[in-house]
Design a protein around this motif. Structure first.
Motif, PDB file in Angstrom:
ATOM      1  N   VAL A   1       0.419  -1.098  -0.207  1.00  0.00           N
ATOM      2  CA  VAL A   1      -0.155   0.174  -0.041  1.00  0.00           C
ATOM      3  C   VAL A   1       1.282   1.254   0.091  1.00  0.00           C
ATOM      4  O   VAL A   1       1.617   1.705   0.582  1.00  0.00           O
ATOM      5  CB  VAL A   1      -0.505   0.320   1.513  1.00  0.00           C
ATOM      6  CG1 VAL A   1      -1.894   1.465   1.244  1.00  0.00           C
ATOM      7  CG2 VAL A   1      -1.590  -0.754   1.523  1.00  0.00           C
ATOM      8  N   SER A   2       0.618   1.896  -0.840  1.00  0.00           N
ATOM      9  CA  SER A   2       1.300   3.285  -1.101  1.00  0.00           C
ATOM     10  C   SER A   2       0.077   4.335  -0.523  1.00  0.00           C
ATOM     11  O   SER A   2      -0.644   4.450  -0.980  1.00  0.00           O
ATOM     12  CB  SER A   2       2.054   3.704  -2.115  1.00  0.00           C
ATOM     13  OG  SER A   2       3.105   2.317  -2.391  1.00  0.00           O
ATOM     14  N   LEU A   3       0.411   5.715   0.219  1.00  0.00           N
ATOM     15  CA  LEU A   3       0.088   7.242   0.059  1.00  0.00           C
ATOM     16  C   LEU A   3       0.454   7.832  -1.220  1.00  0.00           C
ATOM     17  O   LEU A   3       1.948   8.391  -1.197  1.00  0.00           O
ATOM     18  CB  LEU A   3      -0.239   6.817   1.546  1.00  0.00           C
ATOM     19  CG  LEU A   3      -0.517   8.558   2.583  1.00  0.00           C
ATOM     20  CD1 LEU A   3      -2.237   8.925   2.022  1.00  0.00           C
ATOM     21  CD2 LEU A   3       0.201   8.865   3.399  1.00  0.00           C
ATOM     22  N   ARG A   4      -0.910   8.382  -1.085  1.00  0.00           N
ATOM     23  CA  ARG A   4      -0.010   9.827  -1.804  1.00  0.00           C
ATOM     24  C   ARG A   4      -1.218  11.265  -1.320  1.00  0.00           C
ATOM     25  O   ARG A   4      -2.265  10.607  -1.069  1.00  0.00           O
ATOM     26  CB  ARG A   4      -0.296  10.323  -3.159  1.00  0.00           C
ATOM     27  CG  ARG A   4      -0.184  11.120  -4.234  1.00  0.00           C
ATOM     28  CD  ARG A   4       0.488  11.174  -6.074  1.00  0.00           C
ATOM     29  NE  ARG A   4       1.251   9.888  -5.794  1.00  0.00           N
ATOM     30  CZ  ARG A   4       1.187   9.318  -6.653  1.00  0.00           C
ATOM     31  NH1 ARG A   4       0.112   8.694  -6.973  1.00  0.00           N
ATOM     32  NH2 ARG A   4       2.261   8.610  -6.614  1.00  0.00           N
ATOM     33  N   ARG A   5      -1.051  12.077  -1.196  1.00  0.00           N
ATOM     34  CA  ARG A   5      -1.684  13.131  -0.706  1.00  0.00           C
ATOM     35  C   ARG A   5      -1.894  14.631  -1.581  1.00  0.00           C
ATOM     36  O   ARG A   5      -0.496  15.600  -1.693  1.00  0.00           O
ATOM     37  CB  ARG A   5      -1.332  13.542   1.668  1.00  0.00           C
ATOM     38  CG  ARG A   5      -2.235  12.730   2.254  1.00  0.00           C
ATOM     39  CD  ARG A   5      -1.666  12.920   3.145  1.00  0.00           C
ATOM     40  NE  ARG A   5      -1.786  14.214   3.952  1.00  0.00           N
ATOM     41  CZ  ARG A   5      -3.048  14.237   4.902  1.00  0.00           C
ATOM     42  NH1 ARG A   5      -3.913  13.528   4.335  1.00  0.00           N
ATOM     43  NH2 ARG A   5      -2.970  15.819   5.418  1.00  0.00           N
ATOM     44  N   ARG A   6      -3.065  15.224  -1.438  1.00  0.00           N
ATOM     45  CA  ARG A   6      -2.912  16.635  -2.551  1.00  0.00           C
ATOM     46  C   ARG A   6      -3.832  17.223  -2.089  1.00  0.00           C
ATOM     47  O   ARG A   6      -4.910  16.748  -2.242  1.00  0.00           O
ATOM     48  CB  ARG A   6      -2.749  16.122  -3.870  1.00  0.00           C
ATOM     49  CG  ARG A   6      -1.589  15.493  -4.650  1.00  0.00           C
ATOM     50  CD  ARG A   6      -0.344  16.398  -4.980  1.00  0.00           C
ATOM     51  NE  ARG A   6       0.690  15.717  -5.381  1.00  0.00           N
ATOM     52  CZ  ARG A   6       2.180  15.116  -4.755  1.00  0.00           C
ATOM     53  NH1 ARG A   6       1.702  15.606  -3.759  1.00  0.00           N
ATOM     54  NH2 ARG A   6       2.636  15.346  -5.561  1.00  0.00           N
ATOM     55  N   TYR A   7      -3.055  18.570  -2.339  1.00  0.00           N
ATOM     56  CA  TYR A   7      -4.831  19.458  -1.526  1.00  0.00           C
ATOM     57  C   TYR A   7      -5.104  19.912  -3.172  1.00  0.00           C
ATOM     58  O   TYR A   7      -4.790  19.554  -4.389  1.00  0.00           O
ATOM     59  CB  TYR A   7      -4.119  20.637  -2.034  1.00  0.00           C
ATOM     60  CG  TYR A   7      -4.244  21.758  -0.641  1.00  0.00           C
ATOM     61  CD1 TYR A   7      -5.297  21.750   0.576  1.00  0.00           C
ATOM     62  CD2 TYR A   7      -2.986  21.196   0.135  1.00  0.00           C
ATOM     63  CE1 TYR A   7      -5.143  21.437   1.511  1.00  0.00           C
ATOM     64  CE2 TYR A   7      -3.075  22.238   1.633  1.00  0.00           C
ATOM     65  CZ  TYR A   7      -3.805  22.147   2.155  1.00  0.00           C
ATOM     66  OH  TYR A   7      -3.501  22.468   3.763  1.00  0.00           O
ATOM     67  N   VAL A   8      -6.005  19.808  -3.521  1.00  0.00           N
ATOM     68  CA  VAL A   8      -6.945  19.870  -4.720  1.00  0.00           C
ATOM     69  C   VAL A   8      -6.703  21.403  -4.705  1.00  0.00           C
ATOM     70  O   VAL A   8      -7.634  22.731  -4.119  1.00  0.00           O
ATOM     71  CB  VAL A   8      -9.022  20.039  -4.746  1.00  0.00           C
ATOM     72  CG1 VAL A   8      -9.686  21.054  -5.558  1.00  0.00           C
ATOM     73  CG2 VAL A   8      -9.133  18.190  -3.872  1.00  0.00           C
ATOM     74  N   LEU A   9      -6.488  21.922  -5.835  1.00  0.00           N
ATOM     75  CA  LEU A   9      -5.861  23.506  -6.183  1.00  0.00           C
ATOM     76  C   LEU A   9      -7.223  24.164  -7.223  1.00  0.00           C
ATOM     77  O   LEU A   9      -7.363  24.396  -8.372  1.00  0.00           O
ATOM     78  CB  LEU A   9      -4.988  23.506  -7.022  1.00  0.00           C
ATOM     79  CG  LEU A   9      -3.239  22.987  -6.425  1.00  0.00           C
ATOM     80  CD1 LEU A   9      -2.173  23.219  -7.985  1.00  0.00           C
ATOM     81  CD2 LEU A   9      -3.052  24.200  -5.542  1.00  0.00           C
ATOM     82  N   THR A  10      -8.154  24.469  -5.669  1.00  0.00           N
ATOM     83  CA  THR A  10      -9.617  25.534  -6.560  1.00  0.00           C
ATOM     84  C   THR A  10      -8.376  27.013  -6.481  1.00  0.00           C
ATOM     85  O   THR A  10      -7.727  26.912  -6.291  1.00  0.00           O
ATOM     86  CB  THR A  10     -10.095  25.174  -5.254  1.00  0.00           C
ATOM     87  OG1 THR A  10      -9.574  26.113  -4.081  1.00  0.00           O
ATOM     88  CG2 THR A  10     -10.520  24.090  -5.176  1.00  0.00           C
ATOM     89  N   ASP A  11      -9.165  27.777  -7.672  1.00  0.00           N
ATOM     90  CA  ASP A  11      -9.536  28.726  -7.688  1.00  0.00           C
ATOM     91  C   ASP A  11      -9.017  29.706  -5.883  1.00  0.00           C
ATOM     92  O   ASP A  11      -8.246  30.255  -6.322  1.00  0.00           O
ATOM     93  CB  ASP A  11     -10.014  29.561  -8.569  1.00  0.00           C
ATOM     94  CG  ASP A  11     -10.251  29.065  -9.670  1.00  0.00           C
ATOM     95  OD1 ASP A  11      -9.828  28.793 -10.469  1.00  0.00           O
ATOM     96  OD2 ASP A  11     -10.710  29.456 -10.434  1.00  0.00           O
ATOM     97  N   ARG A  12      -9.592  29.410  -5.719  1.00  0.00           N
ATOM     98  CA  ARG A  12     -10.129  29.884  -3.550  1.00  0.00           C
ATOM     99  C   ARG A  12      -8.426  29.583  -3.859  1.00  0.00           C
ATOM    100  O   ARG A  12      -8.181  30.417  -2.693  1.00  0.00           O
ATOM    101  CB  ARG A  12     -11.260  29.480  -3.262  1.00  0.00           C
ATOM    102  CG  ARG A  12     -10.633  29.518  -1.554  1.00  0.00           C
ATOM    103  CD  ARG A  12     -12.415  28.705  -1.360  1.00  0.00           C
ATOM    104  NE  ARG A  12     -12.215  28.676   0.668  1.00  0.00           N
ATOM    105  CZ  ARG A  12     -13.467  28.950   1.011  1.00  0.00           C
ATOM    106  NH1 ARG A  12     -14.572  28.509   0.801  1.00  0.00           N
ATOM    107  NH2 ARG A  12     -13.438  29.055   2.286  1.00  0.00           N
ATOM    108  N   LEU A  13      -8.543  28.338  -3.477  1.00  0.00           N
ATOM    109  CA  LEU A  13      -6.949  28.331  -2.891  1.00  0.00           C
ATOM    110  C   LEU A  13      -5.419  28.524  -3.606  1.00  0.00           C
ATOM    111  O   LEU A  13      -4.765  29.437  -2.905  1.00  0.00           O
ATOM    112  CB  LEU A  13      -6.390  26.512  -3.239  1.00  0.00           C
ATOM    113  CG  LEU A  13      -5.578  26.255  -2.351  1.00  0.00           C
ATOM    114  CD1 LEU A  13      -5.285  26.767  -0.629  1.00  0.00           C
ATOM    115  CD2 LEU A  13      -5.753  24.234  -2.295  1.00  0.00           C
ATOM    116  N   VAL A  14      -5.479  29.110  -5.290  1.00  0.00           N
ATOM    117  CA  VAL A  14      -4.610  29.677  -5.268  1.00  0.00           C
ATOM    118  C   VAL A  14      -4.810  31.164  -4.653  1.00  0.00           C
ATOM    119  O   VAL A  14      -3.589  31.747  -4.997  1.00  0.00           O
ATOM    120  CB  VAL A  14      -4.915  29.181  -6.822  1.00  0.00           C
ATOM    121  CG1 VAL A  14      -3.922  29.829  -7.814  1.00  0.00           C
ATOM    122  CG2 VAL A  14      -4.427  27.836  -7.446  1.00  0.00           C
ATOM    123  N   ALA A  15      -5.955  31.642  -4.990  1.00  0.00           N
ATOM    124  CA  ALA A  15      -5.873  33.135  -4.249  1.00  0.00           C
ATOM    125  C   ALA A  15      -5.384  33.225  -3.126  1.00  0.00           C
ATOM    126  O   ALA A  15      -4.472  34.388  -2.942  1.00  0.00           O
ATOM    127  CB  ALA A  15      -7.738  33.248  -4.578  1.00  0.00           C
TER     128      ALA A  15
END
Ligand SMILES: [Fe+2]
Length: 219
Positions: free
Chosen positions: A77-91
């Motif tokens: 089992v391997s794990l990956r985590r990422r934010y969803v780069l919404t317009d809101r987060l990018v701003a």
């Protein structure tokens, strides 16, 4: 960043303290044995605020979307985590602080906030070779199912012209079709609703528009 997170139950403890950690862990340590027959990915999304709340306090539901994928294959089992780069987060990242006010109330946002107010943090579902991150106040955001890289806001190749899309679409177990609806579908406060059915290959099969007696939350 030198603004502390509030020391309130919404931002502390094992469950609610912001993690803000994106990354990969190849070959997780396992207690016991994972059967080799288990092959696939378990996806999860949860609110994980990138920045302390602009108004000094907030509810858990208003955090930015962090997607985790647990990839099972060959007994590993391997794990990956990422934010969803919404317009809101990018701003927010551009300005180095939260720009968003009261939950789902864009009228309380900082003028520098993104026009699209969604966090896409309610649920995730794979569909037609993308992973959809969903919140019912906007259209989905699409991610690469393997890398979790954000591909962008998703309108099903231009087939769906709605302001919103449910966070809990269902899969028809017989056909694999995605069944979904929208409320406030023509924008904040509109009574317009819609129902959609989309094939596993991404073709819009049915689309029905109607009006509710009044605008209301339809979760
Ligand atoms: Fe829900």
């Amino acid at each position: 960043m030198n603004i502390p997170f509030p020391q309130t139950p919404e931002f502390s403890g094992a469950l609610y303290a912001p993690s803000r950690v994106e990354g990969e862990v190849f070959d997780l340590e396992i207690e016991g044995v994972v059967p080799e027959a288990i092959c696939g990915t378990f996806y999860q999304v949860s609110p994980d605020p990138q920045y302390p709340p602009m108004l000094g306090t907030d509810i858990f539901f208003n955090g930015d979307a962090m997607v985790s994928g647990f990839y099972f294959a060959d007994g590993r089992v391997s794990l990956r985590r990422r934010y969803v780069l919404t317009d809101r987060l990018v701003a927010q990242r551009r300005e180095g602080r939260s720009l968003n006010g009261v939950y789902r109330n864009a009228y309380t946002n900082d003028p520098l906030a993104a026009k699209n107010n969604t966090t896409a943090n309610t649920s995730v579902i794979p569909h037609n070779n993308v992973l959809l991150a969903l919140k019912e106040d906007a259209m989905p955001w699409a991610l690469d199912p393997q890398t979790l890289e954000t591909l962008g806001e998703w309108n099903f190749d231009g087939q769906i012209d709605s302001a919103t899309f449910t966070a809990h679409p269902k899969l028809d177990p017989l056909t694999g079709n995605l069944l979904a609806f929208s409320y406030e579908a023509k924008g904040d406060g509109t009574p317009d609703m819609a129902y959609f059915e989309i094939s596993p290959q991404g073709k819009l099969l049915h689309e029905i528009w109607f009006q509710a007696p009044y605008a209301a939350m339809v979760h």
